[in-house]
Structure formats: structure tokens, C-alpha cells
Design an enzyme around this catalytic site. Structure first.
Site, PDB file in Angstrom:
ATOM      1  N   ARG A 119       0.809  -1.231   0.000  1.00  0.00           N
ATOM      2  CA  ARG A 119       0.000   0.000   0.000  1.00  0.00           C
ATOM      3  C   ARG A 119       0.836   1.271   0.000  1.00  0.00           C
ATOM      4  NH1 ARG A 119      -2.740  -2.954   3.925  1.00  0.00           N
ATOM      5  NH2 ARG A 119      -4.448  -4.173   3.046  1.00  0.00           N
ATOM      6  N   LYS A 141       1.836  11.281 -11.901  1.00  0.00           N
ATOM      7  CA  LYS A 141       0.993  10.304 -12.606  1.00  0.00           C
ATOM      8  C   LYS A 141       1.811   9.042 -12.829  1.00  0.00           C
ATOM      9  CE  LYS A 141      -2.197  12.941 -15.515  1.00  0.00           C
ATOM     10  NZ  LYS A 141      -2.654  13.024 -16.923  1.00  0.00           N
ATOM     11  N   GLU A 183       7.606  18.444 -26.024  1.00  0.00           N
ATOM     12  CA  GLU A 183       6.923  18.734 -24.752  1.00  0.00           C
ATOM     13  C   GLU A 183       7.501  20.005 -24.125  1.00  0.00           C
ATOM     14  OE1 GLU A 183       4.275  16.970 -23.781  1.00  0.00           O
ATOM     15  OE2 GLU A 183       4.470  14.981 -24.673  1.00  0.00           O
ATOM     16  N   LYS A 225       5.658  22.766 -15.314  1.00  0.00           N
ATOM     17  CA  LYS A 225       4.777  21.629 -15.038  1.00  0.00           C
ATOM     18  C   LYS A 225       4.457  21.567 -13.545  1.00  0.00           C
ATOM     19  CE  LYS A 225       3.478  16.904 -15.717  1.00  0.00           C
ATOM     20  NZ  LYS A 225       3.635  15.609 -16.364  1.00  0.00           N
ATOM     21  N   GLU A 235      -5.895  16.474 -11.786  1.00  0.00           N
ATOM     22  CA  GLU A 235      -6.426  16.713 -13.115  1.00  0.00           C
ATOM     23  C   GLU A 235      -7.930  16.895 -13.124  1.00  0.00           C
ATOM     24  OE1 GLU A 235      -5.366  13.736 -16.045  1.00  0.00           O
ATOM     25  OE2 GLU A 235      -5.021  15.328 -17.490  1.00  0.00           O
ATOM     26  N   ARG A 239      -4.920  21.247 -15.000  1.00  0.00           N
ATOM     27  CA  ARG A 239      -3.929  20.299 -15.512  1.00  0.00           C
ATOM     28  C   ARG A 239      -4.236  19.879 -16.951  1.00  0.00           C
ATOM     29  NH1 ARG A 239      -0.854  15.730 -11.866  1.00  0.00           N
ATOM     30  NH2 ARG A 239       0.414  14.880 -13.527  1.00  0.00           N
ATOM     31  N   ASN A 243      -2.433  18.939 -21.928  1.00  0.00           N
ATOM     32  CA  ASN A 243      -2.774  18.084 -23.063  1.00  0.00           C
ATOM     33  C   ASN A 243      -2.819  18.846 -24.383  1.00  0.00           C
ATOM     34  OD1 ASN A 243      -2.951  15.746 -21.555  1.00  0.00           O
ATOM     35  ND2 ASN A 243      -5.061  16.215 -20.948  1.00  0.00           N
ATOM     36  N   HIS A 246      -2.398  17.163 -27.723  1.00  0.00           N
ATOM     37  CA  HIS A 246      -2.457  15.727 -27.473  1.00  0.00           C
ATOM     38  C   HIS A 246      -3.680  15.040 -28.071  1.00  0.00           C
ATOM     39  CE1 HIS A 246       0.979  16.392 -24.942  1.00  0.00           C
ATOM     40  NE2 HIS A 246       1.021  15.135 -24.550  1.00  0.00           N
ATOM     41  N   HIS A 250      -2.669  11.970 -30.098  1.00  0.00           N
ATOM     42  CA  HIS A 250      -3.121  10.606 -29.822  1.00  0.00           C
ATOM     43  C   HIS A 250      -3.778   9.976 -31.047  1.00  0.00           C
ATOM     44  CE1 HIS A 250      -3.221  11.622 -25.264  1.00  0.00           C
ATOM     45  NE2 HIS A 250      -2.098  11.013 -25.590  1.00  0.00           N
ATOM     46  N   HIS A 263       5.627   9.368 -29.347  1.00  0.00           N
ATOM     47  CA  HIS A 263       4.588  10.195 -28.730  1.00  0.00           C
ATOM     48  C   HIS A 263       4.886  11.687 -28.919  1.00  0.00           C
ATOM     49  CE1 HIS A 263       1.771  11.776 -25.764  1.00  0.00           C
ATOM     50  NE2 HIS A 263       2.784  12.380 -25.175  1.00  0.00           N
TER      51      HIS A 263
HETATM   52  N1  NAD Z   1       3.401  10.018 -16.025  1.00  0.00           N
HETATM   53  C1  NAD Z   1       3.252  11.016 -16.875  1.00  0.00           C
HETATM   54  O1  NAD Z   1       2.829  12.112 -16.498  1.00  0.00           O
HETATM   55  C2  NAD Z   1       3.628  10.813 -18.308  1.00  0.00           C
HETATM   56  C3  NAD Z   1       3.734  11.918 -19.172  1.00  0.00           C
HETATM   57  C4  NAD Z   1       4.155  11.674 -20.469  1.00  0.00           C
HETATM   58  C5  NAD Z   1       4.435  10.388 -20.887  1.00  0.00           C
HETATM   59  N2  NAD Z   1       4.306   9.349 -20.020  1.00  0.00           N
HETATM   60  C6  NAD Z   1       4.618   7.981 -20.432  1.00  0.00           C
HETATM   61  O2  NAD Z   1       6.005   7.914 -20.724  1.00  0.00           O
HETATM   62  C7  NAD Z   1       6.224   6.858 -21.648  1.00  0.00           C
HETATM   63  C8  NAD Z   1       7.160   7.333 -22.700  1.00  0.00           C
HETATM   64  O3  NAD Z   1       8.403   7.680 -22.092  1.00  0.00           O
HETATM   65  P1  NAD Z   1       9.742   7.734 -22.937  1.00  0.00           P
HETATM   66  O4  NAD Z   1       9.526   8.570 -24.110  1.00  0.00           O
HETATM   67  O5  NAD Z   1      10.816   8.090 -21.979  1.00  0.00           O
HETATM   68  O6  NAD Z   1       9.882   6.231 -23.482  1.00  0.00           O
HETATM   69  P2  NAD Z   1      10.721   4.984 -22.961  1.00  0.00           P
HETATM   70  O7  NAD Z   1      10.717   4.917 -21.487  1.00  0.00           O
HETATM   71  O8  NAD Z   1      10.203   3.808 -23.678  1.00  0.00           O
HETATM   72  O9  NAD Z   1      12.194   5.342 -23.449  1.00  0.00           O
HETATM   73  C9  NAD Z   1      12.476   5.386 -24.836  1.00  0.00           C
HETATM   74  C10 NAD Z   1      13.655   4.467 -25.198  1.00  0.00           C
HETATM   75  O10 NAD Z   1      14.869   5.085 -24.792  1.00  0.00           O
HETATM   76  C11 NAD Z   1      15.650   4.179 -24.020  1.00  0.00           C
HETATM   77  N3  NAD Z   1      16.450   5.017 -23.140  1.00  0.00           N
HETATM   78  C12 NAD Z   1      16.080   5.573 -21.973  1.00  0.00           C
HETATM   79  N4  NAD Z   1      17.058   6.364 -21.531  1.00  0.00           N
HETATM   80  C13 NAD Z   1      18.068   6.304 -22.419  1.00  0.00           C
HETATM   81  C14 NAD Z   1      19.335   6.919 -22.519  1.00  0.00           C
HETATM   82  N5  NAD Z   1      19.738   7.823 -21.609  1.00  0.00           N
HETATM   83  N6  NAD Z   1      20.118   6.630 -23.557  1.00  0.00           N
HETATM   84  C15 NAD Z   1      19.686   5.768 -24.514  1.00  0.00           C
HETATM   85  N7  NAD Z   1      18.482   5.161 -24.481  1.00  0.00           N
HETATM   86  C16 NAD Z   1      17.698   5.442 -23.453  1.00  0.00           C
HETATM   87  C17 NAD Z   1      14.605   3.326 -23.365  1.00  0.00           C
HETATM   88  O11 NAD Z   1      15.149   2.101 -22.908  1.00  0.00           O
HETATM   89  C18 NAD Z   1      13.613   3.144 -24.497  1.00  0.00           C
HETATM   90  O12 NAD Z   1      14.040   2.135 -25.362  1.00  0.00           O
HETATM   91  C19 NAD Z   1       4.866   6.451 -22.176  1.00  0.00           C
HETATM   92  O13 NAD Z   1       4.508   5.212 -21.612  1.00  0.00           O
HETATM   93  C20 NAD Z   1       3.933   7.550 -21.670  1.00  0.00           C
HETATM   94  O14 NAD Z   1       2.631   7.078 -21.409  1.00  0.00           O
HETATM   95  C21 NAD Z   1       3.906   9.545 -18.760  1.00  0.00           C
HETATM   96 ZN    ZN Z   2       2.790  14.135 -23.938  1.00  0.00          ZN
END
Ligand code: NAD
Ligand code: ZN
Ligand code: NAD
Ligand code: ZN
Lengths: 361, 361
Positions: A119, A141, A183, A225, A235, A239, A243, A246, A250, A263
Site C-alpha cells: 500500500r 501520474k 513537450e 509543469k 487533473e 492540468r 494536453n 495531445h 493521440h 509520442h
Molecule cells: N506520467 C506522466 O505524467 C507521463 C507523461 C508523459 C508520458 N508518459 C509515459 O512515458 C512513456 C514514454 O516515455 P519515454 O519517451 O521516456 O519512453 P521509454 O521509457 O520507452 O524510453 C524510450 C527508449 O529510450 C531508451 N532510453 C532511456 N534512456 C536512455 C538513454 N539515456 N540513452 C539511450 N536510451 C535510453 C529506453 O530504454 C527506451 O528504449 C509512455 O509510456 C507515456 O505514457 C507519462
Molecule cells: Zn505528452
């Protein structure tokens, strides 16, 4: 070192941003932690796992490593369970700390696992992609995907700290950098015109990951942010402006199949479309639309939307017969640096989408 | 109708206790709810599903029914996912409300699903076992089991209301009633000597589910648990006293195999053992120990611990070589109505456990 403080009802914590933070991770582990679980994937662990482990080992606490498969496709319950398995097999208790080392996928899953294990145990975000550093690691999030929808299962759960080492961006593929920058400029567009202008001036330095420029861009993004999130952690209002771009983005991601465009790339293009829509409905000047398009292109994101056909676009944006008769809500910018969340006439939306079908030079 | 108000940092909500509440469930659905998901199991649904559905339908809102298999064995991720599947297939949004109709298993899973669906939707607890009415539905602990441990995955998440219909206890098997009563007298033992004495006087009425007696017992139990939880929502201190009898109880449950004794039965017997330990270490009088034993027997719970053998007992209580050399922490009662959380010498514990191996009359 630059520090941004995040204040939310769910917790208050610092974001540290600097070159070399990875070697100082141990400093962010609370003294009373009984053990540390380092959660990562093979890609990131191969690059930075050893440095992170060494820094954490300096605390003298027991360190457990949990490795998850790399990729958005694994952001699901099966992978989440690998974290729980690892925590339980190693008998970590409620005073253990989970460290999420990786991009947004690792951060979202690590955070959700931390929120649910016994928890709730404490966790530390160590984002290693630009997108994670400026967006996903800030604001609490967390979650996983479900076959019927992305990020459908999760929690609002704040970390004890976010540690951003700007050096790790050096190994990031160029497309990932561009996606993260989308972003970054989004924050300028919705809330800080001066920052948008600063990005325009420093776009070459940003793309080249110039240390000073990228550090400032990350810091300002986190500040903006954090401000939005502090006003509306869960949200229910403000917040939503995060988006911006987005809804279009999306639609692109799922229209082309997830993974085709990143993305951030889809969001970049979606911001151009949202700017066009803002021009039609909310008075954004043609010159401003052009600035959005130009900067999005300059950071390396596509600005020409894929030709999905207007009907498919509407379907992907979930404009079904019912809401189409009515109106659809969008984040719009009456001018650069100001966002509103408003309903638009379906007609205006159609004009933007029909644009997407036109051959563009 | 009796109302107990629960105040925690995570939310403030009423517990309504009365005969016939089931027919008024609609009153607890917030006006802005977009839809209702009624989560139950075949046993409970066959008995009370229709009445609950009719009451909820009076809101005029869309009602979706999600049925889970019955039993502690199903309190796991697979079953939880059935809830997410149902919510998503029916396209319920963030303003939907989940209603958990059933015992503690349904309440714990329904609450955890509500906490995680789209990062949190509102939920209503409608507990139908005595244990759920006096214990699991109050205080916001939700969760599921993991193969490596019970209740290991979950969230602190408060409902919008708890609706207790005392009539539904009529169909509850007698052993389940006894198990629930064990938790009732636990509140007296740890915090309210007068209530314990009241239970002694009304034990026959309680076993017979006399409406006035059982309503008061439920109300007082909820008040006492709400008080403890309001002091310590996330179990960092005081809340631990609610575990009186549970260290022994859990050892019995897992020593005999889960399901052999009901949880409340094991806790009943465990409270007698904890009282014996309190007599050795904390000054509880022999007469008080006898009162605990007599009332536990009178509500229909076993008071003779199973002969697991002292070594196995210690192992089950996780007294490994290391902690045995040191000391183990227990909830103890220096007198009836007062609890402390203290470490005890291994020697005292051994004396209680050796007792368990003695033939008793
Ligand atoms: N929580 C939130 O508020 C929020 C906001 C935006 C996006 N997200 C989520 O984030 C995710 C996308 O994140 P992302 O774009 O970081 O993708 P990811 O975590 O898949 O990373 C992208 C790729 O880069 C690699 N990588 C990471 N760091 C590296 C580095 N320093 N050098 C080389 N390679 C590296 C990873 O292993 C992966 O293959 C999605 O699932 C999305 O839903 C969440
Ligand atoms: Zn985004
Ligand atoms: N969240 C908490 O704070 C907390 C506290 C204590 C226990 N719990 C959890 O509660 C669970 C045990 O709850 P429980 O004892 O209610 O078990 P349960 O939910 O399994 O219910 C016991 C049985 O009674 C049936 N039943 C329910 N209502 C009935 C009725 N009115 N008439 C006839 N049959 C009925 C159920 O279908 C089930 O078969 C455990 O999983 C335990 O971990 C949680
Ligand atoms: Zn219990």
C-alpha cells in the site's frame, strides 16, 4: 545544481537537475530506508546501471536489482508483477525505497508499483530520456496500459525526489531528443511566451544538447509543469492544459499504429494542428501559427499530419455521431503563452482536418 | 438510522447503519456520477443483487454489473483485471462510481480497482458480512494477495460512503458470524472496556443477531475503528493496535492452511493467546485473561490453539534466529480496554506457545 521544488497535496519534493547527478543518487535515499530496489531495463542498465548502483551502494544499504523488458509494449500488468515478485522474493519491507532508472515507461511502472507495494513505499525518479525529465517524472501520474486503453490503470503518487542527470541524454537517439523537445515547447505555448521565444533563439543549442541550454530548458519545463500540477494534482481542471496538441497527437499515434511516430513527434505535429484550430476559433494570429510550425520543424518533429482521412481522424478523436452533433472540447491558445479549454464547433475541426489531407509543400 | 462519520486525511465519509439500507443505495451515489458499476460475486448477487440493482437503478444512471468468482483464493490480479475489463468494455469514465457489494474480499478488491481505474474513481462500500461491516469496509485499506504474501498489493483509498444493511446478516453462515464477532470484541479489548463488558452482557443477543444488539455492536465497532484510523490513516503508529491477536491468528491461519479456520476464528483464539502473553509481560490479571477466554468461547470461536509445535509457531510468527535473539513486538493489553505495542522477551512468548501444546480441558 538547479533545484525545482514541487508542492502538491500528495507530497512535496525536490527535482535536482545537473550534470553528474547519477553519481550522487545515494544522497536522495532517506536515512531510514531499509533497502533499495533499483528498477530498470537492459538498455538503460547497460549504459548507466553500474554508476547508479555504485552511487546507491554508498548508502551502505542492501541493494536489489529488478530488470524489466524494454518497451511500451511491456508497460502492462505482467511486467508490473515482475517488480512485485522481485520486491517480495527479496523480502523488502514497507521502509524500502524503489528507484526507477529509465524513461517514462520505467518511471510510470516503477511509480505505480511503489504506490501499490504494501500500500505504498517511497520511490525516487531517475528519468533518463528527455521526455521523462521534462514531463513524465514530474507530477505523480503513474500507471500501466490495459489492452483496452493506454494508462488506464494507475495512481497519483509522488516520488520523494526526482534526480535528473543531464549527461545521460548524450546516448539518447536523435528522434527521442526531438520528441522530448516537443513537450518542452508545449510549456512555452500554453503558459510562458517568453520561454517559447527563448526556445526559438536556442533551438540549435537545444538540438545539440548544449549543456547550459538543455539544463535551462529542463529546469524551466519542470518549473512550469510543477506549477500546473500544484494547482491541480488530480487533473480536475487546469492540468488539462498540459494536453495541448495531445488530442490530435493521440489520433496520430493510434491511427498510424503505436510506435510508428514517437509520442512527442505526434504531439509536435498535433500542436501545429491545435494552433491552426486556435486560429480559426480563438483568434491566434496567422503569424503565431507559423511560429509554432517553424519551431516544431526546427526541433526535428514532423509538422505535416499523416493523411488518415477526415472521417478516420474524427473517429480516432472519438467524435462519434453524438458529440459531433454537439461540440468537442480542446485545449486552445488564443495567443502564444496562454491556454484555454473550450468546446469548438465540429465545422472548425473539420477545416483543420481537411487541411491534413491537402498536399503541402 | 445510525451514522458514524469517518475523518481521515484521505477523505471524510459517512457509514450508515440500519435495517433496509440496501433499498436506499441510490441515495449514496453522487449526483454527477456518469454510471455505476455494481461489483459482486454469485453468492451475494443471488441473495441481494436484485434489490441492490433496483435501488441503484432509481438514480436513472446506467448500471453495469461485474461478477467476480467467490472466495479468498480469487483475491488476486486475475480477478482484479476482470473488474478493469468490465469497466473498460462498458466505457466507464472517470466520473463513474464503483459499488462493492459483498464481504471483505469484494470490498478489498473493489476498493483497489476503484483506486487504480483511471488513477481513481469514487466507490461505495456495501459490506455484507459481519467482518466486513465492522472491520474491512472501514478505514480505506484495499488490496489483493500475491502468491508470496496476503494483501501485499494495494492502496489506502477511502470510499465515498459505507452502507451497512444489518438485515443481510440473516443469511450469513454461523461461523462467519462468530468470526465477525471476534473483531467486535477486539475493539473492546484494545480501546473500550465498557464496550467489552456490554458485549459480555449481550453475547446471546449478538449470536442470535438480535437487531438492536447487532446494530449497536456494529455502530460502536465502526466508531472505534474510525477513531483509530483518523489518528493514523497509513498505519505508521496507533493503527497497529488493531492487530491485537493477529500475530498469533496469522500463524494459525497459515499453519493450518488458509481457509481451515476463518480469519476471525483464528483472531479469536489469537486474542486469548495475546491476553496470556499480556498477563506474563504486562500485568493483565488472571481474571481478565479468563474473561477474554470466556467471551471468545461464548461468541463461538475456538479458544484452544492448534498444536503446531513451538518451533513451527515461532517460524510462522517469523521469529527467525536473528529476532529470537532479540525481541519481538506485540500488541498487548495491560488491562482490558488498553493496548500497547511492545517488544517481549522470547522467553515469555515461548511460555504462551508451550501452553498451546498442553492438553486442555
Ligand atoms: N506520467 C506522466 O505524467 C507521463 C507523461 C508523459 C508520458 N508518459 C509515459 O512515458 C512513456 C514514454 O516515455 P519515454 O519517451 O521516456 O519512453 P521509454 O521509457 O520507452 O524510453 C524510450 C527508449 O529510450 C531508451 N532510453 C532511456 N534512456 C536512455 C538513454 N539515456 N540513452 C539511450 N536510451 C535510453 C529506453 O530504454 C527506451 O528504449 C509512455 O509510456 C507515456 O505514457 C507519462
Ligand atoms: Zn505528452
Ligand atoms: N481492508 C481491511 O481493512 C480488512 C480488514 C479485515 C479483513 N480484510 C479482508 O477481508 C477478507 C475477509 O472478508 P470476509 O470475512 O467478509 O470474507 P468473504 O468476503 O470471503 O465472505 C465470506 C463468505 O460469505 C459470503 N457472503 C457474503 N455476504 C453474505 C451474506 N450476507 N449472506 C451469505 N453469505 C455471504 C461470501 O460470498 C463468502 O463466500 C480477507 O480477504 C481479509 O484480508 C480486510
Ligand atoms: Zn482481522
Amino acid at each position: 545544481m538547479n533545484t525545482v521544488q514541487v508542492e502538491t497535496p500528495g507530497g512535496s519534493y525536490p527535482i535536482h537537475i545537473a550534470s553528474g547527478r547519477l553519481d550522487l543518487l545515494g544522497q536522495s535515499i532517506p536515512d531510514d530506508a531499509t533497502a533499495i530496489a533499483l528498477v530498470s531495463n537492459p538498455t538503460v542498465y547497460a549504459l548507466y546501471g553500474q554508476r547508479a548502483s555504485q552511487a546507491l551502494a554508498k548508502t551502505g544499504k542492501r541493494l536489489v536489482h529488478i530488470e524489466l523488458p524494454d518497451g511500451e509494449a511491456y508497460k502492462n500488468w505482467e511486467t508490473l508483477n515482475l517488480i512485485f515478485d522481485g520486491l517480495l522474493q527479496n523480502r523488502l519491507d514497507r521502509k524500502a525505497v524503489l528507484v526507477a532508472l529509465g524513461g517514462g515507461v520505467i518511471g510510470d511502472m516503477g511509480g505505480y508499483a511503489a504506490s501499490s507495494y504494501m500500500r505504498g513505499i517511497r520511490f525516487l525518479q531517475v528519468p533518463t530520456t528527455l521526455l521523462a525529465q521534462v514531463d513524465s517524472s514530474v507530477g505523480g501520474k503513474t500507471g500501466i496500459n490495459h489492452p483496452l486503453g493506454k494508462n488506464m490503470i494507475g495512481a497519483f503518487y509522488q516520488p520523494v525526489a526526482v534526480e535528473i542527470d543531464t549527461d545521460v541524454l548524450a546516448t539518447l537517439p536523435g528522434r527521442e531528443v526531438a520528441a522530448g523537445l516537443a513537450e518542452v515547447i508545449k510549456y512555452g505555448l500554453i503558459i510562458d511566451a517568453k520561454f517559447f521565444a527563448w526556445c526559438e533563439e536556442h533551438v540549435d543549442a537545444l538540438r545539440a544538447l548544449d549543456s547550459q541550454a538543455i539544463t535551462y530548458a529542463i529546469q524551466r519545463s519542470c518549473e512550469l509543469k510543477a506549477y500546473v500540477v500544484s494547482q491541480d494534482e488530480r487533473e480536475s481542471g487546469l492540468r488539462a492544459i498540459l494536453n495541448f496538441g495531445h488530442t490530435f497527437g493521440h489520433a496520430i499515434e493510434s491511427g498510424l499504429g503505436y510506435g510508428e511516430w514517437l509520442h512527442g513527434e505526434a504531439v509536435g505535429c498535433g500542436m501545429v494542428q491545435a494552433a491552426e484550430l486556435s486560429a480559426i476559433t480563438s483568434g491566434l494570429s496567422a503569424e503565431s501559427v507559423q511560429r509554432v510550425r517553424a519551431l516544431t520543424a526546427a526541433i526535428g518533429c514532423p509538422v505535416r499530419p499523416p493523411d488518415l482521412g477526415t472521417d478516420r481522424w474524427l473517429e480516432l478523436m472519438q467524435v462519434d455521431k453524438k458529440t459531433e452533433g454537439g461540440r468537442l472540447r480542446f485545449v486552445l491558445i488564443p495567443e502564444i503563452g496562454q491556454a484555454v479549454f473550450e468546446s469548438v464547433p465540429a465545422e472548425a475541426l473539420r477545416r483543420v482536418l481537411d487541411n491534413a489531407a491537402l498536399p503541402q509543400e
